[in-house]
Enzyme design. Structure first.
Site, PDB file in Angstrom:
ATOM      1  N   LYS A 205       0.858  -1.187   0.000  1.00 41.21           N
ATOM      2  CA  LYS A 205       0.000   0.000   0.000  1.00 41.21           C
ATOM      3  C   LYS A 205       0.893   1.235   0.000  1.00 41.21           C
ATOM      4  O   LYS A 205       1.752   1.400   0.870  1.00 41.21           O
ATOM      5  CB  LYS A 205      -0.909  -0.006   1.216  1.00 41.21           C
ATOM      6  CG  LYS A 205      -1.725   1.273   1.336  1.00 41.21           C
ATOM      7  CD  LYS A 205      -2.765   1.179   2.414  1.00 41.21           C
ATOM      8  CE  LYS A 205      -3.483   2.513   2.575  1.00 41.21           C
ATOM      9  NZ  LYS A 205      -4.519   2.454   3.590  1.00 41.21           N
TER      10      LYS A 205
ATOM     11  N   LYS B 132      -2.254  -1.478  -3.786  1.00 45.82           N
ATOM     12  CA  LYS B 132      -3.108  -0.294  -3.696  1.00 45.82           C
ATOM     13  C   LYS B 132      -2.268   0.969  -3.770  1.00 45.82           C
ATOM     14  O   LYS B 132      -1.258   1.035  -3.072  1.00 45.82           O
ATOM     15  CB  LYS B 132      -3.854  -0.348  -2.364  1.00 45.82           C
ATOM     16  CG  LYS B 132      -4.754   0.809  -2.086  1.00 45.82           C
ATOM     17  CD  LYS B 132      -5.304   0.708  -0.701  1.00 45.82           C
ATOM     18  CE  LYS B 132      -6.018   2.002  -0.378  1.00 45.82           C
ATOM     19  NZ  LYS B 132      -6.289   2.128   1.021  1.00 45.82           N
TER      20      LYS B 132
HETATM   21  C1  PBG Z   1      -7.213   3.717   5.540  1.00 43.95           C
HETATM   22  C2  PBG Z   1      -7.590   3.414   4.148  1.00 43.95           C
HETATM   23  C3  PBG Z   1      -7.449   4.292   3.073  1.00 43.95           C
HETATM   24  C4  PBG Z   1      -8.037   3.686   1.982  1.00 43.95           C
HETATM   25  C5  PBG Z   1      -8.495   2.419   2.377  1.00 43.95           C
HETATM   26  N1  PBG Z   1      -8.205   2.267   3.721  1.00 43.95           N
HETATM   27  C6  PBG Z   1      -6.915   5.675   3.029  1.00 43.95           C
HETATM   28  C7  PBG Z   1      -5.616   5.994   3.591  1.00 43.95           C
HETATM   29  O1  PBG Z   1      -4.737   5.138   3.759  1.00 43.95           O
HETATM   30  O2  PBG Z   1      -5.433   7.167   3.897  1.00 43.95           O
HETATM   31  C8  PBG Z   1      -8.142   4.334   0.631  1.00 43.95           C
HETATM   32  C9  PBG Z   1      -9.191   3.835  -0.285  1.00 43.95           C
HETATM   33  C10 PBG Z   1      -9.555   4.767  -1.380  1.00 43.95           C
HETATM   34  O3  PBG Z   1      -8.935   5.829  -1.599  1.00 43.95           O
HETATM   35  O4  PBG Z   1     -10.523   4.442  -2.067  1.00 43.95           O
HETATM   36  N2  PBG Z   1      -6.475   2.850   6.254  1.00 43.95           N
END
Ligand code: PBG
Length: 343
Positions: A214, A268
């Site tokens: 991520k 992601k």
């Molecule tokens: C938070 C989380 C995020 C997303 C999924 N879980 C945002 C972040 O890490 O700030 C993002 C998903 C999206 O942008 O659709 N843990």
């Protein structure tokens, strides 16, 4: 044709010379294109992320995610039934926790009656095992500072103390009926710790889908609006989420999470990181998922609204690209729409 790569064997291609070989020959008709198609997208490839909010009878549209709403718990079961009817096998849930329940330590994540748990129960009561419920593990929807973990005085996100809370959060979600625990927090060591705790608590069949690779991405903006953390977050998440410049490191993240017991791994954001999907798939040959995140969704919607492309075609082409890259499935806000288009 690209043959499957085997250790020590060189890839061989069986492509001949023009004009004996004309690659346009098999593209000339629709029946032939259908016959030669290498990748198919089905509703079963889709995971539908849904946002939950307090109240009853509430559908609360999210400004920066046109077409996506937050739903109150009483309306969420209807979304789940809609997904079942469309052949979508799994939902992903995210809560917009009310402001007075957010705290420095995110303790609302441990409340058995928090929004997330109530939504899980509502969906499971309505649909049982007709649909899987995947739940996000991270503290950002529950903290007053918007970070995914516990912070020290300088705002640094602490690893090991955060993992302790994430274990409790995971057990809380599993007890409410979650089928897939999906840690999105990027703390080190959390997969193994959560796996051990699930086994001990009798949740041997609760899966873990790790947000393994991520990235600290600029594509999460609308999501932070959706869960209400955007205005709270000071600074960024670069001390725990990955540097977009790195690819070798993604393989190390994935390798560790698999060794710790992840059933599947996620990359992601999605489209800008298809190279990572491909490397992970080829290196480990495990189920890989990608998250087409909120900023990617918004780009498609705004492009279509501006007349820069056909919405339906953009949606299906991008989702197919995930399958082609090696994904077992995709988390996408377009899931219901795409399933209808395919259906
Ligand atoms: C938070 C989380 C995020 C997303 C999924 N879980 C945002 C972040 O890490 O700030 C993002 C998903 C999206 O942008 O659709 N843990």
């Amino acid at each position: 044709m690209l043959r499957r790569r085997q250790a020590g064997t060189k890839t061989t291609r069986m492509t001949g010379q023009f004009p004996a070989t004309r690659l346009r020959r098999t593209r000339a008709t629709a029946w032939s294109r259908a016959l030669f198609r290498e990748t198919v997208l089905t509703p079963a490839d889709l995971i539908w992320p849904l946002f939950v909010t307090e109240g009853s009878g509430v559908e609360d549209p999210i400004g920066s995610l046109p077409g996506v709403s937050r739903w109150s718990v009483d309306l969420i079961a209807a979304r789940a039934k809609e997904a079942v009817a469309l052949g979508i096998p799994c939902l992903a849930l995210f809560p917009n926790t009310q402001a007075d329940r957010r705290s420095d330590d995110g303790r609302e994540a441990l409340n058995p009656d928090n929004l997330m748990c109530r939504a899980i129960r509502a969906i499971k009561d309505a649909c049982g095992d007709q649909i899987g419920v995947l739940t996000d593990v991270a503290l950002d929807p529950y903290t007053s500072h918007g970070q995914d973990g516990l912070v020290d005085g300088a705002g640094y996100v602490l690893n090991d103390p955060t993992v302790e809370v994430l274990i409790g959060q995971s057990l809380n979600q599993a007890a409410a009926g979650a089928d897939v625990i999906a840690p999105s927090d990027m703390m080190d060591g959390r997969i193994g710790a959560i796996r051990d705790a699930l086994e001990e608590a009798g949740h041997a069949n609760v899966q873990i889908m790790s947000y393994a690779a991520k990235y600290a991405s600029a594509f999460y903006g609308p999501f932070r609006d959706a869960v209400g953390s955007r205005g709270l977050l000071k600074g960024d998440k670069k001390t725990y989420q990955m540097d977009p410049a790195n690819s070798e490191e993604a393989l190390r993240e994935v390798e560790m999470d698999l060794a710790e017991g992840a059933d599947s791994v996620m990359v992601k954001p999605g489209l800008p990181y298809l190279d990572i999907v491909r490397r992970v798939k080829e290196t480990f040959e495990v189920p890989v998922f990608a998250y087409q995140v909120s900023g990617e969704y918004a780009m498609i919607e705004h492009a279509a609204a501006a007349g820069a492309g056909d919405r339906d075609a953009l949606v299906l082409e991008t989702l197919l690209a995930f399958k082609r890259a090696g994904c077992s499935g995709v988390l996408t806000y377009h899931a219901a729409h795409a399933a209808r288009l395919i259906g």
